[in-house]
Design an enzyme around this catalytic site. Sequence first.
Site, PDB file in Angstrom:
ATOM      1  N   CYS A 104       6.059  -4.926  15.472  1.00 53.12           N
ATOM      2  CA  CYS A 104       5.573  -3.930  16.449  1.00 53.12           C
ATOM      3  C   CYS A 104       4.097  -4.236  16.730  1.00 53.12           C
ATOM      4  O   CYS A 104       3.306  -4.383  15.791  1.00 53.12           O
ATOM      5  CB  CYS A 104       5.738  -2.509  15.898  1.00 53.12           C
ATOM      6  SG  CYS A 104       7.425  -2.183  15.352  1.00 53.12           S
ATOM      7  N   CYS A 130      -0.655   5.970  10.154  1.00 57.14           N
ATOM      8  CA  CYS A 130       0.550   5.248  10.517  1.00 57.14           C
ATOM      9  C   CYS A 130       0.191   3.967  11.243  1.00 57.14           C
ATOM     10  O   CYS A 130      -0.627   3.973  12.158  1.00 57.14           O
ATOM     11  CB  CYS A 130       1.410   6.105  11.451  1.00 57.14           C
ATOM     12  SG  CYS A 130       2.165   7.473  10.607  1.00 57.14           S
ATOM     13  N   CYS A 171       6.213  -6.987   7.104  1.00 55.63           N
ATOM     14  CA  CYS A 171       7.329  -6.468   7.888  1.00 55.63           C
ATOM     15  C   CYS A 171       7.729  -7.502   8.933  1.00 55.63           C
ATOM     16  O   CYS A 171       6.876  -8.173   9.509  1.00 55.63           O
ATOM     17  CB  CYS A 171       6.949  -5.166   8.583  1.00 55.63           C
ATOM     18  SG  CYS A 171       8.334  -4.414   9.472  1.00 55.63           S
ATOM     19  N   GLU A 225       0.834  -1.200   0.000  1.00 54.42           N
ATOM     20  CA  GLU A 225       0.000   0.000   0.000  1.00 54.42           C
ATOM     21  C   GLU A 225       0.867   1.248   0.000  1.00 54.42           C
ATOM     22  O   GLU A 225       1.994   1.237   0.498  1.00 54.42           O
ATOM     23  CB  GLU A 225      -0.892   0.018   1.246  1.00 54.42           C
ATOM     24  CG  GLU A 225      -1.937  -1.079   1.209  1.00 54.42           C
ATOM     25  CD  GLU A 225      -2.825  -1.101   2.436  1.00 54.42           C
ATOM     26  OE1 GLU A 225      -3.839  -1.802   2.395  1.00 54.42           O
ATOM     27  OE2 GLU A 225      -2.525  -0.428   3.432  1.00 54.42           O
ATOM     28  N   CYS A 239       0.963  -2.374  15.182  1.00 54.25           N
ATOM     29  CA  CYS A 239       1.018  -2.062  13.756  1.00 54.25           C
ATOM     30  C   CYS A 239       0.415  -3.187  12.917  1.00 54.25           C
ATOM     31  O   CYS A 239       0.793  -4.359  13.064  1.00 54.25           O
ATOM     32  CB  CYS A 239       2.471  -1.836  13.352  1.00 54.25           C
ATOM     33  SG  CYS A 239       2.704  -1.715  11.578  1.00 54.25           S
ATOM     34  N   CYS A 293       3.476   8.558   1.306  1.00 58.77           N
ATOM     35  CA  CYS A 293       4.026   7.559   2.226  1.00 58.77           C
ATOM     36  C   CYS A 293       4.117   6.242   1.461  1.00 58.77           C
ATOM     37  O   CYS A 293       3.098   5.729   0.988  1.00 58.77           O
ATOM     38  CB  CYS A 293       3.111   7.442   3.447  1.00 58.77           C
ATOM     39  SG  CYS A 293       3.632   6.157   4.600  1.00 58.77           S
TER      40      CYS A 293
HETATM   41  S1  SF4 Z   1       5.705   0.029  12.748  1.00 58.26           S
HETATM   42 FE1  SF4 Z   1       4.954  -1.667  11.453  1.00 58.26          FE
HETATM   43  S2  SF4 Z   1       5.905  -1.366   9.460  1.00 58.26           S
HETATM   44 FE2  SF4 Z   1       7.047  -0.092  10.927  1.00 58.26          FE
HETATM   45  S3  SF4 Z   1       8.731  -1.412  11.631  1.00 58.26           S
HETATM   46 FE3  SF4 Z   1       7.060  -1.744  13.089  1.00 58.26          FE
HETATM   47  S4  SF4 Z   1       5.942  -3.524  12.277  1.00 58.26           S
HETATM   48 FE4  SF4 Z   1       7.237  -2.745  10.599  1.00 58.26          FE
END
Ligand code: SF4
Length: 342
Positions: A115, A335, A111, A91, A118, A104
Amino acid sequence: MRLIYDLNLSDLSALMIEWGEPVYRAHQIWQGLYRQFWNFAEQFTNIPNSLRTRLAENLEFNALTLATTLNSSDGQTVKTLFKLQDGKSIEAVLMRYEKRNTLCISTQAGCAMGCVFCATGQMGFKRHLSSGEIVAQVMYYAHMLHGETNFVTNVVLMGMGEPFHNYDNMLAAIDRLNDPQGYNFGARRFTISTVGLVPAIRRFAAEKRQINLAISLHAADDALRTSMLPVNKRYPVDELLAACRKYIADTGRRISFEWALIYKVNDTREQAVILARKLKGMHCHVNIIPLNPTLGYSGRATTRERAEKFKQILDGYGIPCTIRLRRGIDIEAGCGQLASVI
Ligand code: SF4
């Protein structure tokens, strides 16, 4: 087939020589790609028809297939889901402001950083994007805005993925977009956002580039940060901040720290004080933004009042700090909300 956006100008020149064409053809193709935003071979009316055919037969122009586009209710944010050649999805988000068009973009499908708050982290790692797949996201929006006699003003590498985990492809993409003979997008208009891969920050500092650097910090002590960002186990807060200080000393550039404020988790007076003490004297700016919701995380956004209090504490220590507006929440384009499902 190789993506045309994966080539830099010298690769394209070498290809022209290999094909028995004059080198200036590479420049004509480069201009077509990055000045005219042509995105299929037939559009290159500045080169002979035979070369157009050869380009179409040997290079892939279609890096990204548009799957879905969503517009926020205020019309200021556009989120686009693209399919890659191998069927994976990514995206990208365009945020329109009064005088800026900030894009962005993603550097990975999924990923690996995990996190907890996220949506991309919740989906896991699929693969790195090639430099051309990163470039193609910018070209898609550059082409779209060109049609409105408008243009991209800033690019943030803050979409899906950890940019420093895909270091070489990510910087190759920036260099290609920065090429004065092509798109000529100034280095200072890029921002790389990292979760804090310390060796990559050190490497980036040594390169002394003009690109902006943002660190997703989100917590000021190891216990809390590790519970939110597993990468902190490997690169604890003090080690990360030492790398940041070194970056500032080596480059003379300011660092931004990103802080997603989560109600009664990291929006407390205690966290603000620890943060302020750790950042004291550093050439930095803190961006605080109320957390954007995701399905896989139960934490919720802080309140306006608590965000203001958090800011006041940082202000009291002389730490520059801004409360950022949340954008595109209704289309999950904020975000931490990008998850390649619409
Ligand atoms: S915030 Fe999301 S996209 Fe960014 S490093 Fe952490 S897991 Fe990966």
